[in-house]
Write a protein that holds these residues in place. Structure first.
Motif, PDB file in Angstrom:
ATOM      1  N   SER A  76      17.243  32.990  66.603  1.00 61.63           N
ATOM      2  CA  SER A  76      16.784  34.380  66.541  1.00 61.63           C
ATOM      3  C   SER A  76      16.948  35.056  67.891  1.00 61.63           C
ATOM      4  CB  SER A  76      15.320  34.427  66.099  1.00 61.63           C
ATOM      5  OG  SER A  76      14.510  33.697  67.014  1.00 61.63           O
ATOM      6  N   GLY A  77      16.699  36.364  67.901  1.00 57.25           N
ATOM      7  CA  GLY A  77      16.798  37.130  69.133  1.00 57.25           C
ATOM      8  C   GLY A  77      17.838  38.219  69.024  1.00 57.25           C
ATOM      9  N   PRO A  78      17.793  39.215  69.909  1.00 57.08           N
ATOM     10  CA  PRO A  78      18.694  40.373  69.808  1.00 57.08           C
ATOM     11  C   PRO A  78      20.177  40.039  69.939  1.00 57.08           C
ATOM     12  CG  PRO A  78      17.441  40.411  71.867  1.00 57.08           C
ATOM     13  CD  PRO A  78      16.822  39.365  71.009  1.00 57.08           C
ATOM     14  N   ASP A  79      20.512  38.934  70.613  1.00 58.82           N
ATOM     15  CA  ASP A  79      21.919  38.572  70.799  1.00 58.82           C
ATOM     16  C   ASP A  79      22.386  37.471  69.850  1.00 58.82           C
ATOM     17  OD1 ASP A  79      21.996  40.391  72.881  1.00 58.82           O
ATOM     18  OD2 ASP A  79      21.652  38.874  74.435  1.00 58.82           O
ATOM     19  N   ALA A  80      21.508  37.017  68.965  1.00 58.49           N
ATOM     20  CA  ALA A  80      21.821  35.845  68.141  1.00 58.49           C
ATOM     21  C   ALA A  80      23.009  36.084  67.219  1.00 58.49           C
ATOM     22  CB  ALA A  80      20.591  35.430  67.337  1.00 58.49           C
ATOM     23  N   THR A  81      23.007  37.189  66.493  1.00 61.61           N
ATOM     24  CA  THR A  81      24.074  37.439  65.526  1.00 61.61           C
ATOM     25  C   THR A  81      25.424  37.530  66.222  1.00 61.61           C
ATOM     26  OG1 THR A  81      22.556  38.571  64.021  1.00 61.61           O
ATOM     27  CG2 THR A  81      24.914  39.013  63.740  1.00 61.61           C
ATOM     28  N   HIS A  82      25.466  38.255  67.322  1.00 65.20           N
ATOM     29  CA  HIS A  82      26.732  38.429  68.049  1.00 65.20           C
ATOM     30  C   HIS A  82      27.256  37.094  68.555  1.00 65.20           C
ATOM     31  CE1 HIS A  82      29.770  40.401  70.522  1.00 65.20           C
ATOM     32  NE2 HIS A  82      29.371  39.647  71.538  1.00 65.20           N
ATOM     33  N   LEU A  83      26.382  36.279  69.151  1.00 68.61           N
ATOM     34  CA  LEU A  83      26.843  35.020  69.706  1.00 68.61           C
ATOM     35  C   LEU A  83      27.287  34.061  68.603  1.00 68.61           C
ATOM     36  CD1 LEU A  83      25.700  33.050  72.698  1.00 68.61           C
ATOM     37  CD2 LEU A  83      25.744  31.837  70.530  1.00 68.61           C
ATOM     38  N   LEU A  84      26.517  33.957  67.530  1.00 72.07           N
ATOM     39  CA  LEU A  84      26.894  33.062  66.436  1.00 72.07           C
ATOM     40  C   LEU A  84      28.213  33.492  65.808  1.00 72.07           C
ATOM     41  CD1 LEU A  84      23.417  32.540  64.733  1.00 72.07           C
ATOM     42  CD2 LEU A  84      24.722  30.844  66.033  1.00 72.07           C
ATOM     43  N   HIS A  85      28.430  34.797  65.700  1.00 70.84           N
ATOM     44  CA  HIS A  85      29.686  35.312  65.159  1.00 70.84           C
ATOM     45  C   HIS A  85      30.862  34.907  66.046  1.00 70.84           C
ATOM     46  CE1 HIS A  85      31.981  37.986  62.539  1.00 70.84           C
ATOM     47  NE2 HIS A  85      32.570  38.486  63.616  1.00 70.84           N
TER      48      HIS A  85
END
Length: 276
Positions: free
Chosen positions: A15-24
Motif C-alpha cells: 500500500s501507499g501513494p507510490d505502490a501502484t506505480h512501482l508495482l506496474h
C-alpha cells in the motif's frame, strides 16, 4: 461454504501513494486499482520466473499471494526495488492465511481468479478467521482442468519463462506498457514467436509424479506437474508433439489435450508447430 487452506502460499499487502506505480513498473501485468485479480510474475533480469500469483486491489491496498518457498526472496527483492518510494510492503505469513473457494465467501479479502471460468476465488483472511478452513484439492483439480501450471506444484522458481506457463495468453503479461524487470527477454520471445514450451493437459496417468518425463516415441518432450486424480499439467515442447498418440509417462500410455484458452497448437505431422 467450504474454503480450502493454501498452506503453500503466503500473502502480501502492498500500500501507499507510490505502490501502484512501482508495482506496474516491476511486475508483468497491468497493475490497476480496479479490483480485478490478475496473474502476475516477478522476473529475474534474464526473464526467468522468480514468483507468481494473483494480485488484486481492495481496501486501499494491493493484495498478492506467492509460493511460500519464494516468499522471503520476493519480500527482499520488492524492498530493494522500493528504494525511496512511499509505500509499505507487508509479508503476512504470521498474521494471515491464503485460501481458495469455489464460491465467493462473505468475509476476508476475496478476489475471483481472473484467468478463466471455474477457477473460483482466492481468499486472504486473518489467521483467526481461517480456523474452519479445510485441507483439500478442489483448487488443484480446477486449475489442472484449465491447464494452468503453478509454481511449486508444477515447476520451480527460475525454471521457466512466462510463455512456458501461458501467462501471455491469460493476461499475465502486458506487452504494451513500458519496461518491467525481465521485459526485454519476454518481449523478444513474443515478437519473434520463439516460445515452444507450453502447458499441455495430461490425463490417464496410472503412475507418475511431479517432474516425471512426458515421453513421445521414447523421447522426453517435457515434464509433468503434480498429479491429481490421474491428471496433471505438463510443460512440454509442443513442436515435438504431433498428435500425442504415442504419449506415455513411466511407460504407461496417457492422453494429451491443449487448454481451451490456448492459441497454440501441436506440431503438424512431419513439421514444427506455428505459435502465434
Amino acid at each position: 461454504m467450504t474454503i480450502e487452506k493454501r498452506a503453500d502460499r503466503v500473502a502480501f499487502k502492498i500500500s501507499g501513494p507510490d505502490a501502484t506505480h512501482l508495482l506496474h513498473d516491476v511486475l508483468t501485468p497491468p497493475v490497476l486499482e480496479d479490483g480485478t485479480a490478475r496473474w502476475f510474475a516477478l522476473l529475474a533480469p534474464q526473464g526467468k520466473l522468480l514468483a507468481e500469483g494473483l494480485i488484486g486491489w481492495a481496501d486501499g491496498a494491493h493484495w498478492l499471494d506467492v509460493p511460500a518457498t519464494v516468499a522471503e526472496n520476493f519480500f527482499k527483492r520488492m524492498r530493494m526495488y522500493r528504494l525511496r518510494a512511499k509505500m509499505e510492503i507487508e509479508m503476512l505469513a504470521e498474521t494471515h492465511a491464503v485460501g481458495w473457494s469455489g464460491e465467493a465467501p462473505a468475509t476476508g479479502i476475496v478476489h475471483r481468479d481472473g484467468r478463466g471460468q471455474g477457477l473460483g476465488y482466492r481468499v486472504i483472511a486473518p489467521l483467526g478467521e481461517s480456523d474452519g478452513w479445510i485441507e483439500g484439492n478442489e483448487q488443484a483439480k480446477a486449475r489442472i482442468a484449465a491447464g494452468i501450471a503453478e509454481m511449486g506444484p508444477d515447476f520451480d522458481a527460475e525454471d521457466g519463462f512466462p510463455h512456458d506457463i501461458g501467462m501471455d495468453h491469460l493476461g499475465g503479461v502486458d506487452f504494451k506498457k513500458g519496461c518491467y524487470v525481465g521485459q526485454e527477454v519476454v518481449s523478444r520471445m513474443q515478437h519473434r514467436g520463439t516460445a515452444r514450451r507450453r502447458p499441455v493437459i495430461v490425463s490417464g496417468i496410472a503412475s507418475g509424479a511431479r517432474s516425471d518425463a512426458l515421453m513421445i516415441g521414447g523421447k522426453s518432450v517435457g515434464t509433468i506437474g503434480s498429479v491429481v486424480d490421474g491428471t496433471a499439467v505438463a510443460i512440454a515442447r509442443i513442436d515435438k508433439i504431433a498428435d500425442g498418440a504415442d504419449a506415455s509417462v513411466k511407460g504407461a500410455p496417457v492422453s494429451l489435450a491443449l487448454p481451451q484458452w490456448a492459441r497454440y497448437d501441436f506440431a503438424a505431422p512431419g513439421g514444427d508447430s506455428e505459435d502465434d
